[in-house]
Write a protein that holds these residues in place. Structure first.
Motif, PDB file in Angstrom:
ATOM      1  N   GLU A 239      -1.244   7.055  -8.402  1.00 49.20           N
ATOM      2  CA  GLU A 239      -1.663   5.883  -7.423  1.00 49.20           C
ATOM      3  C   GLU A 239      -0.914   6.001  -5.998  1.00 49.20           C
ATOM      4  O   GLU A 239      -1.599   5.584  -5.110  1.00 49.20           O
ATOM      5  CB  GLU A 239      -1.080   4.683  -8.318  1.00 49.20           C
ATOM      6  CG  GLU A 239      -1.619   3.149  -7.552  1.00 49.20           C
ATOM      7  CD  GLU A 239      -3.121   3.278  -7.416  1.00 49.20           C
ATOM      8  OE1 GLU A 239      -3.686   2.827  -6.503  1.00 49.20           O
ATOM      9  OE2 GLU A 239      -3.771   3.438  -8.488  1.00 49.20           O
ATOM     10  N   SER A 240       0.221   6.375  -5.872  1.00 48.34           N
ATOM     11  CA  SER A 240       0.852   6.718  -4.580  1.00 48.34           C
ATOM     12  C   SER A 240       0.211   7.730  -3.847  1.00 48.34           C
ATOM     13  O   SER A 240      -0.281   7.667  -2.654  1.00 48.34           O
ATOM     14  CB  SER A 240       2.308   7.117  -4.716  1.00 48.34           C
ATOM     15  OG  SER A 240       2.646   8.167  -4.678  1.00 48.34           O
TER      16      SER A 240
ATOM     17  N   THR B  83      -4.542   6.073   3.240  1.00 41.74           N
ATOM     18  CA  THR B  83      -3.936   5.520   4.468  1.00 41.74           C
ATOM     19  C   THR B  83      -3.811   6.747   5.597  1.00 41.74           C
ATOM     20  O   THR B  83      -4.072   6.760   6.820  1.00 41.74           O
ATOM     21  CB  THR B  83      -2.541   5.132   4.290  1.00 41.74           C
ATOM     22  OG1 THR B  83      -1.571   6.169   3.625  1.00 41.74           O
ATOM     23  CG2 THR B  83      -2.396   4.104   3.546  1.00 41.74           C
TER      24      THR B  83
ATOM     25  N   ASN C 156      -3.090   6.433  -2.533  1.00 43.43           N
ATOM     26  CA  ASN C 156      -2.851   5.477  -1.359  1.00 43.43           C
ATOM     27  C   ASN C 156      -2.535   6.116  -0.267  1.00 43.43           C
ATOM     28  O   ASN C 156      -2.808   5.852   0.648  1.00 43.43           O
ATOM     29  CB  ASN C 156      -1.562   4.643  -1.837  1.00 43.43           C
ATOM     30  CG  ASN C 156      -1.868   3.496  -2.772  1.00 43.43           C
ATOM     31  OD1 ASN C 156      -3.047   3.071  -2.857  1.00 43.43           O
ATOM     32  ND2 ASN C 156      -1.026   2.890  -3.459  1.00 43.43           N
TER      33      ASN C 156
END
Length: 136
Positions: free
Chosen positions: A105-106, A113, A109
């Motif tokens: 998930e990180s 971004t 993300n």
């Protein structure tokens, strides 16, 4: 003279026959006396052996019970240890799954971004791996 010789032969034969009868009677008497002595000894020996076997038989069940108890205890310990290890493995697997989910998930993300930086990092990583693994 024949008569004297016949009498002497007859006397000798009678003496030998009597000696044989006496010897047989003595031998039978000795065997009977020995048998009379052997039987009580055999009975005492059999009684002693039976008593010894009975004593051993009395001791075997407690020893067998102790061995069975020790075996049950050992099996219980192994089962408890296996259960603990299994529970720890399941907990660790769950923690690793959660960590992987957080890491994925990180990463997603980060790509959302900073897409340009993510592409440059992926290209550099691919180039480095191709040089590392592609050497001949």
């Amino acid at each position: 003279m024949e008569n004297t010789t016949d009498k002497q032969g007859s006397t000798t034969r009678d003496t030998i026959t009597q000696f044989g009868r006496d010897s047989r009677a003595d031998l039978h008497g000795a065997i009977d006396r020995t048998a009379e002595k052997v039987q009580p000894t055999t009975d005492r020996l059999a009684s002693t052996v039976h008593a010894t076997v009975d004593k051993m038989a009395e001791k075997v069940p407690p020893a067998a019970d102790r061995l069975a108890g020790a075996a049950h205890t050992a099996v219980d310990r192994v089962a408890d240890t296996a259960t603990q290890v299994s529970e720890q493995a399941a907990t660790t697997a769950k923690q690793l799954g959660d960590a992987y989910t957080r890491f994925a998930e990180s990463g997603r993300n980060y790509v959302r971004t900073s897409p340009a930086t993510s592409v440059l990092i992926a290209v550099a990583a691919g180039y480095g791996l191709s040089k590392l693994l592609g050497r001949k």
